[in-house]
Enzyme design. Structure first.
Site: not given
Length: 334
Positions: A177, A238, A286-287
């Site tokens: 990535k 995020g 993710n977050t």
């Protein structure tokens, strides 16, 4: 009995010739059935399962062999709705990150709950001061879950390329990535540097999945440069703001010939569903999971959301109308 040593029987309404002296259990095996998983009726009398190996068939016997199946006959068969990137095929369309968790154990449990088959991993220096410090590979097996090394924290093409060269050396990874950030406040991608890095990495044999702006023109240039997947942001990394520009995401999907995966900005399950309903091949987050009050529960929610959004996209939503349209017919109204 026939001259060739066979007898005639009827099995589930079909005439068959079998060898003389065969038992019901032997016949079941010849039919590809496990005797312990079926029930047998011989000439209208149930044959106890414990005796199937002892009961020999006779000429003219009529057998009914049954087993349990799911009720109903209108369910649509589940097809293989997998997706492929750089020749690798996956069923889960949810990709998760490995940062911000309280520890590796929680991270591993969240991955399990999400059903993800790919996790992004950062490349960082080895802790020489503590060689026995726990490592991600101790909790998430790279032989079972595909590791996707990323270039998080890189602000120019050269540092991103250097990072991925080290990743390939460390684990042989070529599917990676790529993200090249413009500045620290917004973490928005620097598309000039991103394009340059994509071209160099592709020439070196890497298969870059590329984080990019929600710009269909830039996305097409990345694909032409060798990107194996386009990963437009839904909102700043995020932020949890959800997809801020659905029109551009849809245009990227319509113009791409490689997978499109929304990367960054997802905050809750409905955001993931929206991305999939737009036709994206997957969602990376993710977050949204790691900072949820209950990460494992949120991981399960995200899994369900991605699956639901994908099904809705395939089903094709109803058209939007400006006015009401009754579900019940008005003809014959009292």
């Amino acid at each position: 009995m026939h001259s060739d040593g066979t007898i005639s029987i009827v099995v589930n309404g079909e005439h068959k010739r079998v060898r003389d002296g065969v038992t019901i259990a032997e016949l079941a095996h010849e039919l590809g059935l496990a005797p312990e998983k079926v029930a047998v009726e011989r000439n209208l009398a149930v044959v106890p399962r414990s005796t199937l190996a002892n009961v020999k068939l006779e000429d003219g016997d009529e057998l009914e062999i049954v087993h349990f199946v799911g009720g109903g006959d209108h369910a649509r068969a589940v097809d293989n709705d997998s997706w492929t990137v750089a020749g690798r095929t996956f069923r889960s369309r949810l990709i998760v990150g490995t940062g911000k968790y309280k520890d590796f154990a929680q991270n591993a449990a969240a991955v399990e709950a999400s059903g993800a088959e790919i996790v992004t991993v950062a490349v960082r220096r080895v802790n020489i001061a503590d060689r026995n410090a726990p490592m991600l590979t101790d909790h998430i097996d790279p032989k079972r879950i595909t590791y996707l090394p990323n270039t998080a924290g890189c602000f120019d093409a050269d540092s991103a390329i250097r990072t991925l060269r080290l990743a390939r050396e460390a684990g042989g990874w070529t599917l990676v990535k790529l993200e090249v950030l413009g500045e620290a406040k917004t973490l928005y991608p620097d598309m000039v540097e991103t394009l340059r890095a994509t071209e160099i990495l592709a020439k070196e044999g890497f298969e870059p999945m590329v984080y990019c702006a929600d710009d269909p023109i830039a996305a097409k240039r990345l694909e032409d440069a060798g990107a194996v997947a386009i990963m437009p942001l839904g909102a700043p990394i995020g932020s949890g703001l959800g997809l801020q520009n659905q029109v551009m995401i849809r245009l990227i999907v319509e113009g791409a010939t490689v997978p499109v995966i929304v990367d960054a900005g997802v905050g809750t399950a409905s955001d993931a569903t929206v991305a999939m309903e737009l036709g994206c091949d997957g969602v990376l987050m993710n977050t949204a999971i790691a900072e949820a009050k209950d990460p494992l529960l949120m991981a399960s929610a995200m899994r369900a959301a991605v699956e639901a959004g994908r099904l809705a996209y395939r089903a094709g939503r109803m058209g939007k109308r400006r006015y009401a349209d009754p579900s019940s017919p008005l003809a014959g109204l009292i």
